[in-house]
Scaffold this active site. Structure first.
Site, mmCIF file in Angstrom:
data_model
loop_
_atom_site.group_PDB
_atom_site.id
_atom_site.type_symbol
_atom_site.label_atom_id
_atom_site.label_comp_id
_atom_site.label_asym_id
_atom_site.label_seq_id
_atom_site.Cartn_x
_atom_site.Cartn_y
_atom_site.Cartn_z
ATOM 1 N N ASP A 82 -5.978 2.819 10.798
ATOM 2 C CA ASP A 82 -5.553 3.269 9.224
ATOM 3 C C ASP A 82 -4.631 2.151 8.512
ATOM 4 O O ASP A 82 -4.677 0.870 9.221
ATOM 5 C CB ASP A 82 -4.592 4.256 9.518
ATOM 6 N N ASP A 135 -7.562 10.821 1.541
ATOM 7 C CA ASP A 135 -7.734 12.022 2.334
ATOM 8 C C ASP A 135 -7.953 13.230 1.642
ATOM 9 O O ASP A 135 -7.797 13.451 0.411
ATOM 10 C CB ASP A 135 -6.190 12.628 2.874
ATOM 11 N N GLU A 182 -9.214 2.313 5.330
ATOM 12 C CA GLU A 182 -8.323 1.873 4.150
ATOM 13 C C GLU A 182 -8.427 2.573 2.996
ATOM 14 O O GLU A 182 -7.851 2.064 1.861
ATOM 15 C CB GLU A 182 -8.430 0.270 4.087
ATOM 16 N N TRP A 183 -9.140 3.680 3.161
ATOM 17 C CA TRP A 183 -9.131 4.726 2.123
ATOM 18 C C TRP A 183 -9.815 4.398 0.728
ATOM 19 O O TRP A 183 -9.910 5.026 -0.297
ATOM 20 C CB TRP A 183 -7.814 5.223 1.500
ATOM 21 N N GLY A 184 -10.837 3.313 0.987
ATOM 22 C CA GLY A 184 -11.779 2.963 -0.226
ATOM 23 C C GLY A 184 -11.211 2.147 -1.291
ATOM 24 O O GLY A 184 -11.973 1.788 -2.298
#
Length: 408
Positions: free
Chosen positions: A148, A206, A183-185
């Site tokens: 993460d 998320d 890293e959520w894009g």
């Protein structure tokens, strides 16, 4: 006649290619159960064991859901030698014993850390301990690491450096461990994560247990704390088809199928639940876009609709097709989205999504989708066969995705 040296050379090349394919990590999108949406950080070894037992009993492992991914909350700090350790109350037998249990059932174990000092939930993370933690994970026989990015700087250069460092550590650990860049894009990982050593990379924040945020166009869902639904995630991931393939996958986050508005992480920010039609659409769309299939509902207590959606062999085969092509969105207008996914046998999968709030009829020639000639159609959900045609003409319910396998 082919000269003998050339035959030997060709045989060697084929052998090397086969070996490379065999050693490729994540040749198809990973499948399994991820703990976060259902358990949050309230997780323990008995939960993992009971979930593994249920996955075997439900036939999910046989269908390809081979992983259990332990998300945030397993950590118990570090020992006097700075080795990361599991929480002794949550995991009294240790992670290695848990891995042995899963492996005995034909399953694999995933674990979680973060590229900062603390994880998203405030537990011990791996910044500065990459080599040590990678060796620890390898000694525990871990098969997968979700890494993460909470608490880390926002720039791309730092992200590339931190992810590369952990990837190198995993490669030097003595064990093959799939590496998930999470890293959520926000730093466009599809452009660099594979080169940095990742086998999959999150493309969005998320997902929440809902169909859509229903927010005005241009709204920053993250900054407004509205939360991303299935359709919101799809809009981002659908544009990234050129970056996915064997050994490197776009990851639009977990399946919310069967959560039914459960409180917890997926229930935050408007995650009030979706309909079974919408859950089936997520399974369809995630399979068409070659996404990792990470279920997150309680497998131990599935209702029949959830079971039906998650165990459809034909839709799973589309996701897991070894050609590894992410379906391309060829139509995106007038409340219709259509995806075309080439398959390894020369056939195609086609998905038709109705994003409107009412039932509509879809009419289109296959040639407008880039498919010439006539094809036989199999509806992968109803299992109905259609004779050869060069047209699509179907009623589609609101938020439904019809999926067909097209063959000559």
């Amino acid at each position: 006649m082919t000269p003998k040296p050339l035959i030997l050379l060709l045989a060697l090349c084929f052998s090397l290619f086969s070996s490379a394919q065999d050693s490729l990590l994540a040749p198809t999108p990973p499948m399994g159960f991820m703990t976060w949406n259902y358990f949050g950080d309230d997780i323990n070894e008995q939960d993992i064991k009971s979930m593994a037992d249920a996955m075997v009993e439900e036939g999910l492992v046989e269908l390809g859901y081979e992983y259990i991914f332990i998300d945030d909350g397993w950590q118990g700090g570090r020992d006097k030698r700075n080795n990361i350790i599991p929480d002794p109350e949550k995991f009294p037998s240790g992670i290695k014993a848990l891995a042995k249990y899963l492996h005995s059932k034909g399953m694999k174990l995933g674990i979680y850390s973060d590229a900062a000092q603390l994880t998203c939930a405030g537990y011990t993370a791996s910044l500065g301990f990459e080599e040590q933690d990678a060796k620890t994970f390898a000694s525990w026989d871990v098969d997968y690491l979700k890494y993460d990015y909470c608490g880390a700087p926002t720039d791309r250069k730092t992200a590339e450096k931190r992810y590369s460092k952990m990837a190198d550590a995993l490669q030097n650990s003595g064990r093959q461990i799939v590496f998930s860049v999470c890293e959520w894009g926000q730093r466009e990982p599809w452009l660099w994560a594979k080169e940095a050593g990742g086998q999959l990379w999150r493309t969005t924040y998320d997902i929440r247990d809902k169909w859509s945020a229903n927010a005005p166009e241009g709204t920053n869902l993250h900054e407004e704390s509205i939360g991303y639904g299935i359709l919101d995630i799809l809009e981002i991931n659908a544009e990234l088809d050129e970056y996915a393939g064997p050994g490197g996958w776009n990851d639009p986050d977990m399946l919310v199928v069967g959560l039914h508005g459960k409180s917890g992480p997926s229930g935050d920010q408007g995650g009030h639940g979706a309909t079974n039609t919408e859950y089936q659409s997520q399974m369809s769309l995630w399979s068409l876009i070659a996404a990792p299939l990470m279920i997150s509902n309680d497998v131990r207590n599935m209702d029949e609709e959830t079971r039906r959606i998650l165990t459809n062999k034909d839709i799973i085969a589309i996701d897991q097709d070894p050609l590894g092509k992410q379906g391309k969105r060829v139509i995106n207008k007038d409340n219709w989205q259509v995806f075309v996914k080439p398959l390894t046998d020369g056939n195609y999968a086609v998905g038709i999504l109705n994003t409107s709030e009412k039932k509509q009829r879809f009419k289109e020639n296959l040639s407008s989708l880039g498919l010439d000639g006539k094809y036989k159609l199999l509806d992968v959900w109803s299992k109905k066969d259609y004779r050869k045609t060069d047209k699509l003409n179907f009623q589609v319910q609101s938020h439904e995705t019809l999926v067909f396998k097209l063959s000559r």
